[in-house]
Scaffold this active site. Structure first.
Site, PDB file in Angstrom:
ATOM      1  N   TYR A  40     -12.319  14.168 -43.377  1.00 37.95           N
ATOM      2  CA  TYR A  40     -12.951  13.168 -42.509  1.00 37.95           C
ATOM      3  C   TYR A  40     -14.233  13.717 -41.919  1.00 37.95           C
ATOM      4  CZ  TYR A  40     -13.398  10.108 -38.353  1.00 37.95           C
ATOM      5  OH  TYR A  40     -13.853   9.243 -37.395  1.00 37.95           O
ATOM      6  N   ASP A  55     -21.356  11.662 -28.171  1.00 36.59           N
ATOM      7  CA  ASP A  55     -21.016  10.569 -29.090  1.00 36.59           C
ATOM      8  C   ASP A  55     -21.297   9.234 -28.415  1.00 36.59           C
ATOM      9  OD1 ASP A  55     -19.993   9.096 -31.188  1.00 36.59           O
ATOM     10  OD2 ASP A  55     -17.915   9.277 -30.508  1.00 36.59           O
ATOM     11  N   ASP A  82     -16.945   8.079 -40.530  1.00 32.62           N
ATOM     12  CA  ASP A  82     -17.117   7.254 -39.340  1.00 32.62           C
ATOM     13  C   ASP A  82     -18.479   6.556 -39.419  1.00 32.62           C
ATOM     14  OD1 ASP A  82     -17.391   6.216 -36.793  1.00 32.62           O
ATOM     15  OD2 ASP A  82     -17.004   8.093 -35.746  1.00 32.62           O
ATOM     16  N   GLU A 111     -16.279  -0.145 -36.398  1.00 35.06           N
ATOM     17  CA  GLU A 111     -15.535  -0.500 -35.184  1.00 35.06           C
ATOM     18  C   GLU A 111     -16.058  -1.757 -34.520  1.00 35.06           C
ATOM     19  OE1 GLU A 111     -17.454   2.523 -31.923  1.00 35.06           O
ATOM     20  OE2 GLU A 111     -16.651   3.383 -33.766  1.00 35.06           O
ATOM     21  N   GLU A 184      -7.504   2.431 -32.030  1.00 32.89           N
ATOM     22  CA  GLU A 184      -7.866   3.574 -31.198  1.00 32.89           C
ATOM     23  C   GLU A 184      -7.145   3.552 -29.851  1.00 32.89           C
ATOM     24  OE1 GLU A 184      -8.594   6.493 -31.113  1.00 32.89           O
ATOM     25  OE2 GLU A 184     -10.767   6.763 -31.075  1.00 32.89           O
ATOM     26  N   ASN A 206      -4.723   8.080 -34.857  1.00 29.56           N
ATOM     27  CA  ASN A 206      -5.737   9.077 -34.513  1.00 29.56           C
ATOM     28  C   ASN A 206      -5.163  10.087 -33.535  1.00 29.56           C
ATOM     29  OD1 ASN A 206      -8.132  10.461 -34.188  1.00 29.56           O
ATOM     30  ND2 ASN A 206      -9.025   8.967 -32.785  1.00 29.56           N
TER      31      ASN A 206
END
Length: 292
Positions: A40, A55, A82, A111, A184, A206
């Protein structure tokens, strides 16, 4: 097989599939050596490790593509990436899908936060409505060249809207063509069970450290029907602490002599890189040149 086919096959053959975060090509080699079947690339990892930034959606699609190319050039493991919110409207999202696929990614998740996104385990997240996220998914599905390239829909709705509304969102995402769901900041194993019982496509858990979700054992997640388990930044967190301790130790002691036992040796590095094979190739080229 294509990268997407490899990713889908890994999910069929390992239940649940452990997907470990690799912030760069060398980490991908380490993960491969440890037997992982999929890896990932985290948006937070790119922002933190490559740019020294938080982030908060400040890195670009092109920044991520560079890291994809580096990782897939070093490792054959299928790579989940991502894609944050996709970097724009439907046409920009389509460009992201094509760029990720061309770079060699096997899968991506997009997302339902607004473009000014936040870490999924921080307060203050603002979401787009379900219809806008459905449009994002349609853009992804329509843009991919390989139908096996995986489109995963991530939802951050749980903190704001509760379980029932979030499951409704996920059902709409699946109907729009999402191949998998990334829910999430789930709070407990029973919530995972509600998601897997309500959604027909695979659900990812996750297991990021120091966030809202408990760090559950793989057997617990298997028992409630989770199909993928993600460890997005585990190695990066450990590497960062180790690096800080080494820097402090050298600064304080004026030498690294007392730190050698926490370092990877030169021979261990060469083993991961298959260094001697490259050296042999160089020797053949040099010897051939000497003979001519």
């Amino acid at each position: 097989m294509t990268p997407g086919q490899n990713f889908r096959q890994a999910i069929q053959e390992e239940n649940p599939l452990q997907v470990v975060g690799t912030i760069n090509a060398y980490c991908a080699l380490l993960a491969e050596k440890c037997g992982f079947r999929a890896i990932y690339l985290s948006g937070a990892g790119v922002a933190n490790a490559s740019f020294g930034m938080p982030d908060l959606g400040m890195t670009s699609m092109s920044d991520v593509v560079v890291e994809i190319q580096r990782i897939v050039s070093a490792s054959d493991l299928p790579l989940l990436v991502d894609a944050d919110t996709g970097w724009g409207h439907a046409l920009s999202i389509a460009r992201t899908v094509r760029a990720f696929e061309a770079a060699g990614a096997a899968a991506m998740h997009i997302e339902d936060q607004q473009s000014a996104k936040r870490c999924g385990h921080r307060p203050g997240k603002a979401l787009v409505d379900t219809n806008e996220m459905v449009d994002r998914i349609h853009a992804c599905v329509d843009a991919r060249i390989d139908p096996s390239f995986v489109i995963m829909a991530r939802t951050d709705a749980l903190a704001n809207e509760g379980v029932d509304a979030t499951i409704e969102r996920c059902a709409s995402y699946a109907e729009a063509g999402a191949d998998m769901i990334f829910a999430e900041a789930i709070r407990d194993v029973e919530q995972y069970k509600r998601f897997t019982n309500s959604i027909s496509i695979p659900v990812l858990a996750n297991m990021t450290e120091f966030g809202q979700s408990p760090l559950l054992e793989i057997d617990q997640l298997r028992d409630v029907g989770v199909k993928l388990v993600l460890y997005p930044l585990s190695a990066f967190r450990a590497m960062s602490l180790a690096a800080m301790n080494v820097y402090r130790g050298i600064r304080q002691a004026g030498s690294q002599n007392k730190l050698l036992d926490v370092m990877q040796t030169r021979d261990e590095l060469y083993d991961v890189l298959d260094y001697l094979r490259y050296e042999e190739q160089m020797d053949k080229i040099i010897n051939r040149r000497k003979k001519t």
